[in-house]
Design a protein around this motif. Structure first.
Motif, short mmCIF file in Angstrom:
data_model
loop_
_atom_site.label_atom_id
_atom_site.label_comp_id
_atom_site.label_asym_id
_atom_site.label_seq_id
_atom_site.Cartn_x
_atom_site.Cartn_y
_atom_site.Cartn_z
N THR A 131 0.83 -1.20 0.00
CA THR A 131 0.00 0.00 0.00
C THR A 131 0.87 1.25 0.00
O THR A 131 0.57 2.23 -0.69
CB THR A 131 -0.92 0.00 1.23
N TRP A 132 1.95 1.23 0.77
CA TRP A 132 2.88 2.36 0.82
C TRP A 132 3.47 2.63 -0.56
O TRP A 132 3.56 3.78 -1.01
CB TRP A 132 3.98 2.06 1.83
N ALA A 133 3.88 1.57 -1.26
CA ALA A 133 4.43 1.73 -2.60
C ALA A 133 3.37 2.19 -3.59
O ALA A 133 3.61 3.05 -4.44
CB ALA A 133 5.06 0.41 -3.07
N LYS A 134 2.16 1.65 -3.46
CA LYS A 134 1.07 1.99 -4.39
C LYS A 134 0.66 3.45 -4.25
O LYS A 134 0.25 4.08 -5.24
CB LYS A 134 -0.13 1.08 -4.12
N THR A 135 0.77 4.02 -3.05
CA THR A 135 0.35 5.41 -2.81
C THR A 135 1.50 6.40 -2.94
O THR A 135 1.42 7.52 -2.45
CB THR A 135 -0.28 5.53 -1.42
N LYS A 165 4.73 6.15 -1.83
CA LYS A 165 5.71 6.16 -0.74
C LYS A 165 5.74 7.50 0.01
O LYS A 165 6.79 7.99 0.41
CB LYS A 165 7.11 5.85 -1.28
N MET A 166 4.55 8.07 0.19
CA MET A 166 4.46 9.38 0.85
C MET A 166 4.09 9.28 2.33
O MET A 166 4.38 10.19 3.10
CB MET A 166 3.42 10.26 0.14
N SER A 167 3.42 8.19 2.72
CA SER A 167 2.87 8.11 4.07
C SER A 167 3.89 7.56 5.07
O SER A 167 4.29 6.40 4.99
CB SER A 167 1.62 7.21 4.07
N LEU A 189 9.33 16.08 -5.31
CA LEU A 189 8.84 15.83 -3.96
C LEU A 189 7.34 16.09 -3.93
O LEU A 189 6.90 17.19 -3.57
CB LEU A 189 9.54 16.73 -2.94
N PRO A 190 6.52 15.11 -4.32
CA PRO A 190 5.07 15.32 -4.33
C PRO A 190 4.55 15.77 -2.97
O PRO A 190 4.94 15.22 -1.94
CB PRO A 190 4.53 13.93 -4.71
#
Length: 316
Positions: free
Chosen positions: A144-148, A150-152, A293-294
């Motif tokens: 999930t972290w990779a799919k979103t 890696k921002m969270s 940096l999104p």
């Protein structure tokens, strides 16, 4: 991926974390009661903290990207750093308690106090089920972290925590397994306190990673400069909008706060400049930095001095 979809995936992952952690926590307490094992009780307590953390983290994740408002004029990004710090402090407290309890059991044994006999029968099923659950949660959080994008930081921390929890569970199983097989032989002198020794070793193994997470969370709350590679990435991203800019870029600061980065550009135009020009420059920089940096925010500070006033200029 838009923010609504990110929140949806994050909420789903944290809900699974809550369910899995609650199951593992209850199973750990029951298995500890049945087996008289302090090590298993500690493992279960880790899971109960993970349940509370997932509950709080899910709520924070829903608000982390919210825009500034009257109540929070600087936005909600800092909540993630608070969460990381809170979770790390909770785990350090548990580690200190468990290590102290294990040390006390060892001390009492050396002074002749009776030690509860371990019951190994419930342990095998517990270790098998819990280790599979931990690594399943680790895989869900990591994907999930990779799919979103890696921002969270919440998902990143939960993924790491699930992996560490699984590793501690396997480590506990191995330690108690050694005591079981060799408790009547070479390990007979320490077999009665083998459970406490395992707890003490697990605490030593876990405290380093938890301490690093605490340092990272505290660093963000204190406004420590972002990592050198992130700072270099920002400077490279700003080159297109600053290459032919009149005046001088005095300084650039980058601070990580939760899932966002706050970039401050101190600029001396060396000539009159209109608000429209400042806004246009700010938006150009925001686009350039956002590409690498999104979610980053950029603030253009018009000044002839930079981030600090010269000595003697600030009135006493």
């Amino acid at each position: 991926m838009d923010s609504a979809t990110v929140k949806k995936h994050e909420t789903r992952s944290m809900s699974l974390a809550m369910a899995g952690s609650l199951f593992m926590g209850v199973a750990g307490v029951l298995a500890a009661i049945l087996s008289n094992s302090t090590a298993i009780l500690m493992d279960g307590m880790f899971s109960m903290i993970a349940f509370v953390s997932a509950l709080i983290g899910r709520r924070i994740g829903q608000n982390a990207g919210a825009a500034p408002d009257r109540f929070r004029p600087l936005g909600y990004a800092a909540d993630e750093a608070v969460f990381v710090t809170f979770r790390s402090l909770s785990l350090i407290g548990l580690i200190l308690f468990a290590a102290g309890s294990a040390a006390m059991n060892i001390y009492n044994y050396m002074n002749g106090a009776p030690i509860a006999v371990l019951n190994y029968e419930p342990m095998l099923i517990y270790f098998l089920v819990i280790s599979v659950t931990c690594f399943a949660l680790w895989l869900v959080h990591k994907r999930t972290w990779a799919k979103t994008g890696k921002m969270s930081d919440i998902l990143k921390l939960e993924s790491k925590a699930a992996f560490i929890d699984g590793g501690l569970t396997i480590g506990t199983a191995m330690g108690l397994g050694v005591i079981y097989f060799y408790g009547d032989g070479v390990l007979a002198p320490i077999a009665p306190i083998g459970d406490s020794i395992v707890v003490f070793v697990l605490c030593l193994l876990a405290v380093g990673q938890v301490w690093r997470d605490l340092g990272a969370g505290m660093g963000e709350l204190l406004g420590v400069t972002a990592k050198p590679d992130v700072y270099a990435k920002v400077r490279r991203a700003l080159r297109p909008s600053t290459a032919n800019l009149p005046g001088t870029i005095l300084d650039v600061s980058v601070v990580k706060l939760g899932r966002t980065h706050i970039v401050s550009v101190y600029y001396n135009p060396q000539k009159p400049i209109t608000p429209e020009e400042v806004d246009r420059l700010n938006l150009e920089m925001l686009a350039d930095v956002g590409a690498v940096l999104p979610g980053a925010d950029v603030l253009v500070c018009i000044s002839q001095y930079g981030r600090s006033w010269p000595v003697g200029m600030v009135p006493d």
